[in-house]
Scaffold this active site. Sequence first.
Site, mmCIF file in Angstrom:
data_model
loop_
_atom_site.group_PDB
_atom_site.id
_atom_site.type_symbol
_atom_site.label_atom_id
_atom_site.label_comp_id
_atom_site.label_asym_id
_atom_site.label_seq_id
_atom_site.Cartn_x
_atom_site.Cartn_y
_atom_site.Cartn_z
ATOM 1 N N SER A 264 0.975 -1.130 -0.204
ATOM 2 C CA SER A 264 -0.246 0.389 0.245
ATOM 3 C C SER A 264 0.831 1.464 0.207
ATOM 4 O O SER A 264 1.733 1.013 0.624
ATOM 5 C CB SER A 264 -0.722 -0.146 1.191
ATOM 6 N N ARG A 303 -25.677 -6.365 -44.521
ATOM 7 C CA ARG A 303 -24.981 -6.261 -43.298
ATOM 8 C C ARG A 303 -25.276 -4.861 -42.813
ATOM 9 O O ARG A 303 -26.418 -4.386 -42.959
ATOM 10 C CB ARG A 303 -23.715 -4.713 -44.342
#
Length: 369
Positions: A264, A303
């Site tokens: 940390s 498409r």
Amino acid sequence: MSDLARTLYSDLAGGDTDAHVHLSDRAFLDAIVEFESALVDAAAATGHLLPDVADAARAAVAAYDYDLVAIAEDSAAGGNPVIPMVKEIDTEGVHVGATSQDAVDTALVLCIRRAVDAMDIDGVIALLEALARDHRDTPIMGRTLGQQALPTTFGVIAAGWLGGVRDAATRLHDAAAALPVQYAGATGNLVATHPDGITIHDRLAADLGLADRPLVWHTNRLPLVTVGLAAAQLAGAVRKIAGDIVAYSATEIAELAEATPGGSSSMPHKANPAAAVACDGYARRTPGLAATLLDTLDCRWQRGTGSWHAEWQTLRDLFAATASAVSRIHTSLDGLRVHTDAMAARVTGTDTGHAGDITDLILDGDHHE
């Protein structure tokens, strides 16, 4: 380094980038070139291209050296990278009978196949098998709905993790193996190469090592959606393990600990299960990406209008996140410290039922006589 996936930090922070190199923009465009090269060979082999035309086309594709940024910029006009790439090659016999979607879809399939092969799923499975085997009879208190329940063994817990990953991996490999070539022409009827179109299609599939059916899937997006959902399931399976490791590593429980925990910036006493936390973070992105893929099934006419375009980044992001999640859980499991004394101290009662037998069955693939 710039030829990884989409974001350099995210890919490198995942640890293992073997899969990511197959998901980069460059890998995607390289696969388009690979499609064009294989198409020339297939069309020549079936007699659709004259030998001199085929030779010239092969030479043009082999010599083609695109500029990644320029292609990206030029793609804006037509909506996909194939249009400027074919224009730059500009040789008879290249892109014969094909449409842009044929090249893009096949390129995505090739990228995904290679990314799946590069994931170290087998390594994760091996670590889980060893963990389950080593702790077949290690007692631990079972927990349900956040509360202590009845005793079990850590071996059966690890075997449960194993079963989930192994099943998800099987689904992913099966879906990847079934991915097909795409070659159907402008409106999906191979009219431009009639009567040789289907023969070229099947030869192209064989040459690229891809499935040859479905014959046309321009607007049937199930092949890509299926493999994408399988990847998300694998990510979910490893995320389950990560969540358990984080919980078992909590200071107040301390039954597990990663071999190389993270620190940390402000609390030096902490030993965070950093790899498991990172696995959770990568895997947590995959449900949303999978939902986007499901939305692409709404593919209009011959498409997709936007639905098809939404797949290109989504699929590669999904597989990159899954690969990173797999890499991080591998790191978390590798050398995982199992504090058997802490586990035993919380066990009330000694009856762990058939936990050992269940572990053995899962290790054996759930087989039974």
